[in-house]
Write a protein that holds these residues in place. Structure first.
Motif, mmCIF file in Angstrom:
data_model
loop_
_atom_site.group_PDB
_atom_site.id
_atom_site.type_symbol
_atom_site.label_atom_id
_atom_site.label_comp_id
_atom_site.label_asym_id
_atom_site.label_seq_id
_atom_site.Cartn_x
_atom_site.Cartn_y
_atom_site.Cartn_z
ATOM 1 N N GLN A 105 11.692 44.474 95.388
ATOM 2 C CA GLN A 105 11.456 43.064 95.084
ATOM 3 C C GLN A 105 10.425 42.469 96.039
ATOM 4 O O GLN A 105 9.582 41.650 95.629
ATOM 5 N N TYR B 230 5.190 41.419 87.708
ATOM 6 C CA TYR B 230 6.138 40.832 86.763
ATOM 7 C C TYR B 230 6.425 41.713 85.560
ATOM 8 O O TYR B 230 7.412 41.482 84.845
ATOM 9 N N GLY C 60 8.905 44.224 89.478
ATOM 10 C CA GLY C 60 9.977 43.230 89.491
ATOM 11 C C GLY C 60 11.149 43.620 88.589
ATOM 12 O O GLY C 60 12.298 43.612 89.025
#
Length: 288
Positions: free
Chosen positions: A167, A218, A222
């Motif tokens: 993360q 993203y 992630g």
């Protein structure tokens, strides 16, 4: 399977939509190796700088787990309940006999029937250490519950180290993409005397860096961090079941009640049914 399908859908929809809108892949394919080297290399370098070797190794295992899924299957939860049932029966009937099993689990006839659990150091340590404490008359239920709770919290936090590292990498990737894009702009400015069509291609290549950083953050890294967190959290129920059964035993519940309390604590997707556990335990009694 879901991880592979997710990657294919993400890549297909993003680049497919770009091409259907009239975009040309030649600029992206030309810049991608260089931009990917800068962004990916910087992200990996930051990962190495920010974490110790154990966390880095665990992160690699976590990425693999994102494709393979949880380590513990339904059969493993059933095996754990059978293992704990056998141990608690020995503990109830003759506490002296339990010592040979918890002091040397690898030579224990009970643990050897469950090789996958025996290979898991965290599970074995939790079982043996707690039973050893109980043999030392450390039988205050609230104290044992507190010890197990702290043990489980520490274990869970350790298991999430790889997810945290991924993360953190995902959070850094958009900024690293900007760094790569700025370097591309610097390169473009040094060639300001070139014709517009050349400058346009160079600017487009620089913007690939921004795109790649955001896309990786993203669209891939992630979601992988979230996937790993979900897997490790599910696996944590396996260890929580050990604590549930040991605490229930300290409450002087019958062994079959201890088994049922722990069984209901398992995630629904991998929870053995009541009849499956009854049949498995009946098989153990017949074998004995």
């Amino acid at each position: 399977m879901n991880a592979i399908l997710g990657i294919l859908v993400t890549v297909g929809m993003v680049f497919g939509g770009y091409m259907l809108a009239g975009g040309h892949m030649d600029i992206i394919t030309h810049a991608l190796p260089f931009e990917g080297m800068m962004i990916g290399g910087a992200a990996i370098g930051a990962l190495l700088a920010a974490n110790d070797f154990g966390t880095i190794k665990q992160t690699g295992a976590d990425v693999l787990a994102a494709f393979t899924g949880s380590k513990w299957k339904k059969s493993d939860y059933q095996d754990l309940l059978c293992l704990m049932s056998e141990l608690l029966n020995v503990l109830r009937n003759n506490p002296v006999d339990i010592e040979q099993h918890i002091e040397d689990p690898e030579q224990s006839s009970i643990f050897q029937r469950y090789p996958k659990i025996l290979k898991d150091e965290d599970a074995i340590n939790m079982i043996c250490d707690t039973i050893r404490s109980m043999l030392m008359n450390f039988d205050n239920v609230h104290q044992v519950e507190e010890l197990l709770e702290k043990h489980l919290e520490s274990l869970h936090e350790d298991k999430l180290a790889g997810s945290h590292a991924l993360q953190t990498m995902a959070d850094a990737l958009p900024a690293l993409g900007i760094v790569a894009a700025v370097l591309g702009v610097i390169k473009t400015m040094s060639s300001i005397d070139k014709p517009p069509e050349v400058l346009g291609g160079m600017i487009g290549g620089a913007l690939v860096g921004t795109f790649l950083g955001v896309f990786l953050a993203y669209g891939l890294v992630g979601p992988f961090a979230s996937r790993v967190k979900a897997i490790r959290t599910e696996e944590h129920f396996f260890y929580s079941m050990i604590g549930e059964m040991l605490v229930s035993n300290l409450h002087k519940n019958p062994v079959n009640i201890c088994v049922e309390v722990a069984r209901r604590h398992a995630p629904a997707r991998v929870r053995p049914s009541f009849n499956e556990i009854e049949e498995a335990l009946r098989g153990l009694k017949q074998a004995a």
